[in-house]
Motif scaffolding. Structure first.
Motif, PDB file in Angstrom:
ATOM      1  N   LYS A 242       0.857  -1.196   0.000  1.00 24.12           N
ATOM      2  CA  LYS A 242       0.000   0.000   0.000  1.00 24.12           C
ATOM      3  C   LYS A 242       0.888   1.239   0.000  1.00 24.12           C
ATOM      4  CE  LYS A 242      -2.451  -3.453   2.042  1.00 24.12           C
ATOM      5  NZ  LYS A 242      -1.894  -4.678   2.656  1.00 24.12           N
ATOM      6  N   THR A 243       0.822   2.009  -1.079  1.00 23.38           N
ATOM      7  CA  THR A 243       1.651   3.202  -1.210  1.00 23.38           C
ATOM      8  C   THR A 243       0.803   4.451  -1.000  1.00 23.38           C
ATOM      9  OG1 THR A 243       3.161   2.092  -2.724  1.00 23.38           O
ATOM     10  CG2 THR A 243       3.197   4.495  -2.718  1.00 23.38           C
ATOM     11  N   PHE A 244       1.295   5.337  -0.149  1.00 25.03           N
ATOM     12  CA  PHE A 244       0.569   6.558   0.196  1.00 25.03           C
ATOM     13  C   PHE A 244       1.145   7.764  -0.548  1.00 25.03           C
ATOM     14  CE2 PHE A 244      -0.443   3.515   3.385  1.00 25.03           C
ATOM     15  CZ  PHE A 244      -1.740   3.820   3.799  1.00 25.03           C
ATOM     16  N   SER A 245       0.397   8.838  -0.537  1.00 23.13           N
ATOM     17  CA  SER A 245       0.744  10.030  -1.321  1.00 23.13           C
ATOM     18  C   SER A 245       1.894  10.802  -0.695  1.00 23.13           C
ATOM     19  CB  SER A 245      -0.472  10.950  -1.431  1.00 23.13           C
ATOM     20  OG  SER A 245      -0.700  11.604  -0.181  1.00 23.13           O
ATOM     21  N   ALA A 246       2.273  11.871  -1.390  1.00 16.74           N
ATOM     22  CA  ALA A 246       3.329  12.751  -0.897  1.00 16.74           C
ATOM     23  C   ALA A 246       2.943  13.421   0.410  1.00 16.74           C
ATOM     24  CB  ALA A 246       3.648  13.806  -1.947  1.00 16.74           C
ATOM     25  N   LYS A 247       1.646  13.449   0.732  1.00 16.44           N
ATOM     26  CA  LYS A 247       1.213  14.004   2.027  1.00 16.44           C
ATOM     27  C   LYS A 247       1.858  13.221   3.181  1.00 16.44           C
ATOM     28  CE  LYS A 247      -1.916  16.915   0.306  1.00 16.44           C
ATOM     29  NZ  LYS A 247      -1.892  18.380   0.491  1.00 16.44           N
ATOM     30  N   TYR A 248       2.163  11.962   2.921  1.00 16.36           N
ATOM     31  CA  TYR A 248       2.811  11.102   3.908  1.00 16.36           C
ATOM     32  C   TYR A 248       4.231  10.719   3.473  1.00 16.36           C
ATOM     33  CZ  TYR A 248      -1.877  10.547   5.891  1.00 16.36           C
ATOM     34  OH  TYR A 248      -3.115  10.774   6.453  1.00 16.36           O
ATOM     35  N   GLY A 249       4.783  11.489   2.554  1.00 17.25           N
ATOM     36  CA  GLY A 249       6.147  11.233   2.109  1.00 17.25           C
ATOM     37  C   GLY A 249       6.281  10.042   1.185  1.00 17.25           C
ATOM     38  N   GLY A 250       5.160   9.604   0.575  1.00 20.50           N
ATOM     39  CA  GLY A 250       5.208   8.486  -0.360  1.00 20.50           C
ATOM     40  C   GLY A 250       5.535   7.154   0.289  1.00 20.50           C
ATOM     41  N   ILE A 251       5.211   7.014   1.559  1.00 20.12           N
ATOM     42  CA  ILE A 251       5.507   5.777   2.302  1.00 20.12           C
ATOM     43  C   ILE A 251       4.757   4.582   1.702  1.00 20.12           C
ATOM     44  CG2 ILE A 251       5.064   4.610   4.511  1.00 20.12           C
ATOM     45  CD1 ILE A 251       5.836   7.190   5.916  1.00 20.12           C
ATOM     46  N   THR A 252       5.432   3.439   1.668  1.00 22.79           N
ATOM     47  CA  THR A 252       4.797   2.182   1.265  1.00 22.79           C
ATOM     48  C   THR A 252       4.768   1.229   2.461  1.00 22.79           C
ATOM     49  OG1 THR A 252       5.451   2.336  -1.063  1.00 22.79           O
ATOM     50  CG2 THR A 252       4.952   0.138  -0.209  1.00 22.79           C
ATOM     51  N   ILE A 253       3.583   0.713   2.755  1.00 20.49           N
ATOM     52  CA  ILE A 253       3.443  -0.310   3.794  1.00 20.49           C
ATOM     53  C   ILE A 253       3.424  -1.667   3.107  1.00 20.49           C
ATOM     54  CG2 ILE A 253       1.892  -1.279   5.542  1.00 20.49           C
ATOM     55  CD1 ILE A 253       1.049   1.540   6.253  1.00 20.49           C
TER      56      ILE A 253
END
Length: 544
Positions: A242-253
């Motif tokens: 699960k990859t998150f947006s730049a709002k979260y620094g592009g973190i992937t879980i």
């Protein structure tokens, strides 16, 4: 002003009352006296130390006299679906009783629990299983002063929350985004920052929903069951990355396929949310509005919210709640004159505060159960008539006056003012029999006897004046001092009904000389009750 620097001036009665009104649902007169003169830091420390006296109360019980489970804890017998509504009300009675019953040890616990319950909302409008609701409320009470990360993880897999936000039905084939959205919008980062910029994207909601797939509850609303829990089922979990947006620094879980994957991915998600720079600001802003002032100006944002949030999320504090609330309640901004009387009372502060200020004792739930029900029923349904039904928020956002434009002003309208006056009249003109020998309400004759020196000897000691009666009745009643013009009106027009003030001396001495004479009693009681009725209906009483 050094906004978050400690306030160090010994507490006046006004500032002691301010602290107790804001940190609890309202003080008794004895509590105000006890806190007057204390160092502010010592006073706040006492409110936290007193948590230990109420942290582990007896659990809620069946309060129906005809029930075979009468006076038994609601969790001690199998679930009875036909009694769900009835036992849900018993749970609400239990919590209202805790709000009222401080046993001379006022603490921050119930007011803070109410904050978290209005933050991590689960409402009995949806949650029909009283066992689930009790576990949820107990979790909030037990963790209200603990760690925000621990609380957020716990509430995310709490059985009641899983049902309320449809997390129970969130699986890889049919993802449900309800909780993933509220977790970000309401519970952690907030929808927007102070300047209106969005804190997350729709894709972040979808990704978070995938992280949270696979959690299910057992025995929800199943008649005859005694246990229930929430479990992770890996076969229903979305194991993709699960990859998150730049709002979260592009973190992937990273997706997991093992049985421990649910907790592991959830922990990473909560770490990511708490790592967002807006999360501590969002929580501190809500705490400020709950305890200090609902108007968060640019000045307050810069000098209170930002530094308090930095402390909240700092490595040395690591999202612990207690140190943040201590810092806020001990601060100069909390005790600033501009914040005294700056919030309109919710029905909780209004009615529970009234019961405590006028020292109406709460019967013991176990040994005096019937009286306890009569007592707490008045407060629970009285608050409901004023648009606050305990544990029954209309929406996941909480009670509207805590988030809508206008904030606490929304507690006041034509309907709720009528309800407030009706509830206060019950206190001023006693009629509700709690049990034989105890009628809820103010005993004005006893009050006059207490403040009249040498009551039984009118020839030796002059009668107290109307000014002294007003001073006694209004002492610490208001957050804002009355003007001399208001005092004169209250004495001459309200109390004396435009008669000369000397008439009061004749009436009081007549009562002192014949205290069992009904006419003499009524003359004194009527003047006192009409004065108090007017005081309670003043705008000054509506704020705290």
């Amino acid at each position: 002003m050094a906004y978050l620097d400690p306030y160090t001036v010994p507490l006046t009665a006004n500032k002691a009352a301010h602290l107790l009104r804001r940190a609890t649902f309202g003080p008794t007169r004895q509590e105000i006296t006890a806190f007057t003169g204390l160092n502010p830091g010592t006073a706040v420390d006492q409110l936290f130390a007193n948590v230990s006296y109420t942290a582990s109360p007896p659990p809620p019980i069946d309060l129906t006299p005809t029930s075979p489970n009468y006076q038994k804890p609601l969790t001690s017998f199998p679930f009875i679906s036909a009694k769900s509504g009835e036992h849900s009300v018993h749970l609400r009675y239990w919590w209202v009783g805790l709000m009222l019953l401080q046993n001379g040890k006022p603490s921050v616990l119930e007011k803070l629990t109410a904050f978290w319950q209005n933050h991590f909302v689960v409402s009995q409008n949806v949650m029909a299983d009283y066992r689930y609701m009790y576990r949820y409320l107990k979790f909030l009470r037990d963790n209200s002063l603990g760690n925000f990360k621990t609380m957020t993880i716990g509430i995310t897999k709490d059985p009641a929350m899983l049902i309320f936000q449809n997390g129970h039905g969130n699986n890889k084939d049919h993802p449900n985004e309800n909780y993933a959205r509220e977790l970000q919008e309401l519970f952690t980062v907030g929808q927007q920052d102070y300047y209106g910029n969005l804190n997350y994207t729709e894709e972040d909601v979808k990704a978070a929903a995938k992280v949270l797939t696979g959690w299910m509850v057992t025995n929800y609303y199943v008649n005859g069951t005694s246990d229930f829990t929430a479990n992770f089922h890996r076969n229903y979990h979305d194991s993709s990355n699960k990859t998150f947006s730049a709002k979260y620094g592009g973190i992937t879980i990273q997706g997991r396929t093992d049985d421990a994957g649910g907790d592991a991915e959830m922990n990473e998600l909560i770490d990511m949310l708490l790592g967002h720079p807006e999360t501590p600001k969002h929580i501190c802003r809500k705490l400020y509005r709950w305890y200090v002032n609902q108007n968060v100006t640019q000045d307050i944002e810069n000098n209170v919210i930002v530094p308090l949030a930095a402390f909240f999320a700092s490595p040395e504090n690591n999202y612990n709640i207690k140190p943040v609330l201590e810092k806020l309640l001990k601060s100069q901004i909390f005790f600033s004159d501009e914040n005294v009387g700056a919030i309109i009372k919710s029905p909780m502060e209004y009615l529970i505060g009234m019961g405590r200020y006028f020292e109406q004792p709460c019967p013991d739930m176990m040994s005096d159960t019937a009286a306890y029900v009569n007592y707490v029923r008045f407060f629970l349904w009285g608050m409901g008539a004023m648009n606050l039904e305990i544990l029954t928020q209309p929406l996941v956002f909480g009670y509207p006056p805590y988030y809508q434009v206008g904030y606490s002003k929304n507690w006041i309208n034509g309907s709720t003012i009528t309800a407030r006056r009706g509830n206060s009249d019950t206190m001023i003109f006693p009629s509700l029999v709690v049990k034989p020998g105890y009628t809820l309400g103010i005993d004005f004759l006893n009050w006059i006897q207490q403040i009249q020196p040498n009551f039984a000897n009118s020839s030796a000691t002059p009668a107290i004046t109307p000014d002294e009666v007003l001073a006694a009745f209004s002492k610490n009643l208001f957050a804002i001092d009355l003007s001399d013009t208001q005092k004169n009106y209250l004495i001459d027009v309200v109390f004396m009904n435009n008669l000369p003030r000397i008439e009061w001396r004749y009436e009081l001495n007549a009562y002192r000389n014949a205290p069992t004479n009904v006419n003499a009693q009524n003359a004194v009681k009527n003047r006192c009750s009409m004065l108090m009725r007017y005081l309670i209906r003043m705008a000054e009483y509506e704020v705290f």
